[in-house]
Scaffold this motif. Structure first.
Motif, PDB file in Angstrom:
ATOM      1  N   ALA A  21       5.572   1.088   3.511  1.00  0.00           N
ATOM      2  CA  ALA A  21       6.078   0.094   2.581  1.00  0.00           C
ATOM      3  C   ALA A  21       4.976  -0.810   2.043  1.00  0.00           C
ATOM      4  N   TRP A  22       3.807  -0.799   2.639  1.00  0.00           N
ATOM      5  CA  TRP A  22       2.699  -1.564   2.077  1.00  0.00           C
ATOM      6  C   TRP A  22       2.337  -1.049   0.695  1.00  0.00           C
ATOM      7  N   LEU A  23       2.772   0.170   0.370  1.00  0.00           N
ATOM      8  CA  LEU A  23       2.527   0.694  -0.964  1.00  0.00           C
ATOM      9  C   LEU A  23       3.530   0.171  -1.971  1.00  0.00           C
ATOM     10  N   LEU A  53       0.813 -16.316  -0.790  1.00  0.00           N
ATOM     11  CA  LEU A  53      -0.297 -15.404  -0.504  1.00  0.00           C
ATOM     12  C   LEU A  53      -1.197 -15.252  -1.716  1.00  0.00           C
ATOM     13  N   THR A  54      -0.609 -14.935  -2.861  1.00  0.00           N
ATOM     14  CA  THR A  54      -1.428 -14.727  -4.057  1.00  0.00           C
ATOM     15  C   THR A  54      -2.142 -16.010  -4.458  1.00  0.00           C
ATOM     16  N   SER A  55      -1.433 -17.142  -4.353  1.00  0.00           N
ATOM     17  CA  SER A  55      -2.037 -18.423  -4.708  1.00  0.00           C
ATOM     18  C   SER A  55      -3.191 -18.774  -3.777  1.00  0.00           C
ATOM     19  N   PRO A 416      -7.747  -8.692   4.579  1.00  0.00           N
ATOM     20  CA  PRO A 416      -6.524  -8.041   5.077  1.00  0.00           C
ATOM     21  C   PRO A 416      -5.348  -8.233   4.122  1.00  0.00           C
ATOM     22  N   ILE A 417      -5.593  -8.095   2.826  1.00  0.00           N
ATOM     23  CA  ILE A 417      -4.539  -8.352   1.849  1.00  0.00           C
ATOM     24  C   ILE A 417      -3.342  -7.448   2.087  1.00  0.00           C
ATOM     25  N   ARG A 418      -3.610  -6.175   2.412  1.00  0.00           N
ATOM     26  CA  ARG A 418      -2.491  -5.252   2.594  1.00  0.00           C
ATOM     27  C   ARG A 418      -1.599  -5.687   3.757  1.00  0.00           C
ATOM     28  N   GLU A 419      -2.209  -6.053   4.874  1.00  0.00           N
ATOM     29  CA  GLU A 419      -1.436  -6.477   6.033  1.00  0.00           C
ATOM     30  C   GLU A 419      -0.688  -7.781   5.739  1.00  0.00           C
ATOM     31  N   GLU A 420      -1.380  -8.724   5.082  1.00  0.00           N
ATOM     32  CA  GLU A 420      -0.743  -9.993   4.751  1.00  0.00           C
ATOM     33  C   GLU A 420       0.353  -9.808   3.703  1.00  0.00           C
ATOM     34  N   ILE A 422       2.308  -7.227   3.575  1.00  0.00           N
ATOM     35  CA  ILE A 422       3.459  -6.764   4.346  1.00  0.00           C
ATOM     36  C   ILE A 422       4.171  -7.943   5.000  1.00  0.00           C
ATOM     37  N   ALA A 423       3.386  -8.827   5.635  1.00  0.00           N
ATOM     38  CA  ALA A 423       3.985  -9.972   6.322  1.00  0.00           C
ATOM     39  C   ALA A 423       4.727 -10.879   5.348  1.00  0.00           C
ATOM     40  N   ALA A 424       4.135 -11.120   4.180  1.00  0.00           N
ATOM     41  CA  ALA A 424       4.774 -11.992   3.189  1.00  0.00           C
ATOM     42  C   ALA A 424       6.066 -11.369   2.679  1.00  0.00           C
ATOM     43  N   LEU A 425       6.028 -10.080   2.414  1.00  0.00           N
ATOM     44  CA  LEU A 425       7.224  -9.404   1.927  1.00  0.00           C
ATOM     45  C   LEU A 425       8.324  -9.395   2.989  1.00  0.00           C
ATOM     46  N   THR A 426       7.914  -9.202   4.246  1.00  0.00           N
ATOM     47  CA  THR A 426       8.891  -9.210   5.330  1.00  0.00           C
ATOM     48  C   THR A 426       9.594 -10.553   5.407  1.00  0.00           C
ATOM     49  N   ALA A 427       8.821 -11.642   5.312  1.00  0.00           N
ATOM     50  CA  ALA A 427       9.409 -12.981   5.370  1.00  0.00           C
ATOM     51  C   ALA A 427      10.343 -13.227   4.191  1.00  0.00           C
TER      52      ALA A 427
END
Length: 438
Positions: A21-23, A53-55, A416-420, A422-427
């Motif tokens: 899902a990181w994709l 995250l983006t900001s 670690p943008i990809r991992e972060e 994922i975390a942001a999307l999960t939240a």
């Protein structure tokens, strides 16, 4: 805040990563408010963690820009989260029409071009490559990947189109080749992507092969690193498929993509070489000196303003978030975009499915436990791939979503943008689910 009702599976960060899902990020985007609007707009208010995250990445000076494009189904335009400028110190803001080096996000485009040739009856998935390019008829395989080039055994089976689409042909890549084989990749100019006009520490200086035909012929002279159809090894196979497409179709690869994909999809800002008239939309790409981002390819003087030696189907394109979203929308429509049938439905369904040969070993690779289709990861209804300068894009057929992540720095592992992500999307997903249940 109102959200559309949708079904949400229970997802953990680990599950998101394992499912690929990181994709895609499609699960969170399924709750976009105002998704019926034909005008793109920022939806950061609906995705607060993703917006943070983006900001943060832009505010802290880690990247000049970071923008996510989110689209539902066949809505005409994507929505965005994030912002930034073309370069540090620039006043020009990025958006859906900004030009990014998409590098290996070129691969799914080449994969679908290959599927079109199958649709046209030029060859099949399991057609031997040697029937189209006879130079690949009698391949040798290195006993060890870093061994002498003459320490080989014969290939036990022919390379097929399926093998090339799924990185299981036994070919290598200049970024992964070792020992004498790496030396030959450099000497023969077997490189598909460009980085900069200036020398980059750690990267070999390579004069590219003068044409796609020469690229294919030179690659055929080198041994493989594994028996065809046995291992997943990231490789030059998608670059090679560009030559397969042009030989089989009788058209140059550039013309094939232009007439069969770019023009029908309305992709007016996807280039092998960015026209001078469009250079003002080009981002700057950054490398790093320690933790300091250093421009390695400034937008106004980018190497991508020059015509390439050959069209690299594995990593040679520049595109905009708007254009790539058009390509994703076509896939999500099973080959149809608006009233235009770009590809047949069954062709897309096959191309985005798991095409890995039976028994292929993926242990320890980027796709361990997952599938691979025509140039991109295929898992749990998702299909897509990323690029070497921080871009990602995918479609999620289960959620009817298309998603792209765009920034410009390399290597992408620097942050670690990809991992972060994922975390942001999960939240955000959890918040959407809670709101929907309230």
């Amino acid at each position: 805040m109102a959200f559309r009702e949708f079904d949400t599976p229970q997802l953990s960060r680990r599950a998101l990563f394992r499912s690929g899902a990181w994709l895609a990020a499609g699960t969170a985007a399924a709750g976009i408010p105002g998704a019926s609007s034909l005008l793109a707009h920022d939806v950061g208010h609906a995705f607060p963690e993703l917006a943070k995250l983006t900001s943060r990445y832009v505010r802290e000076g880690k990247v000049a820009n970071l923008i996510v494009a989110l689209g539902r189904g066949q809505e005409d335009m994507a929505h965005t989260v994030g912002a930034g400028t073309l370069a540090f110190g620039s006043d020009a803001e990025v958006g859906l029409d900004t030009l990014y080096r998409i590098y290996s996000m070129t691969k799914p485009i080449t994969g679908m071009a290959t599927m079109m040739c199958i649709e046209d009856g030029h060859f099949g998935l399991d057609t031997p490559l040697a029937e189209i390019l006879p130079a690949f008829a009698d391949m040798q395989v290195l006993r060890t990947p870093d061994g002498a080039l003459d320490d080989t055994v014969p290939a036990e089976t022919q390379i097929t189109i399926r093998h090339l689409l799924t990185h299981t042909a036994g070919l290598s890549y200049i970024i992964d080749a070792k020992g004498p084989l790496l030396g030959e990749f450099v000497k023969q100019g077997l490189v598909g992507g460009r980085v900069s006009r200036m020398p980059i520490p750690g990267l070999p200086q390579v004069t590219p092969a003068p044409s796609l035909e020469a690229f294919a012929d030179r690659l055929a002279e080198l041994p493989l690193v594994a028996q065809p159809g046995t291992e997943w090894i990231y490789s030059a196979s998608l670059d090679l498929l560009g030559r397969v497409v042009e030989v089989a179709s009788g058209m140059s690869y550039e013309d094939f993509l232009r007439t069969r994909i770019f023009e029908p999809c309305g992709m007016t800002s996807t280039y092998w070489a960015v026209p001078d008239s469009e250079r003002a939309r080009m981002t700057t790409n950054y490398g790093f000196l320690g933790t300091m981002p250093i421009p390695v390819d400034p937008g106004p003087s980018s190497v991508f303003l020059d015509e390439p030696a050959f069209p690299a189907g594995g990593g040679g394109l520049v595109s905009s978030p708007h254009d790539y979203d058009r390509f994703l929308r076509m896939l999500l429509g099973y080959g149809k975009l608006g009233t235009v049938q770009v590809m047949e439905s069954d062709t897309v369904r096959t191309g985005v499915s798991n095409l890995l040969p039976a028994g292929v070993d993926t242990a320890g690779t980027w796709i361990a436990g997952q599938g691979f289709g025509a140039g991109g990861r295929s898992t749990n209804g998702q299909f897509g791939w990323g690029g070497a300068a921080g871009t990602l894009a995918a479609v999620d057929f289960n959620l009817n979503m298309r998603t792209g992540l765009y920034t410009q720095y390399m290597p992408p592992e620097t942050y670690p943008i990809r991992e972060e992500f994922i975390a942001a999307l999960t939240a955000d997903l959890q918040a959407v689910a809670a709101a929907a249940a309230a």
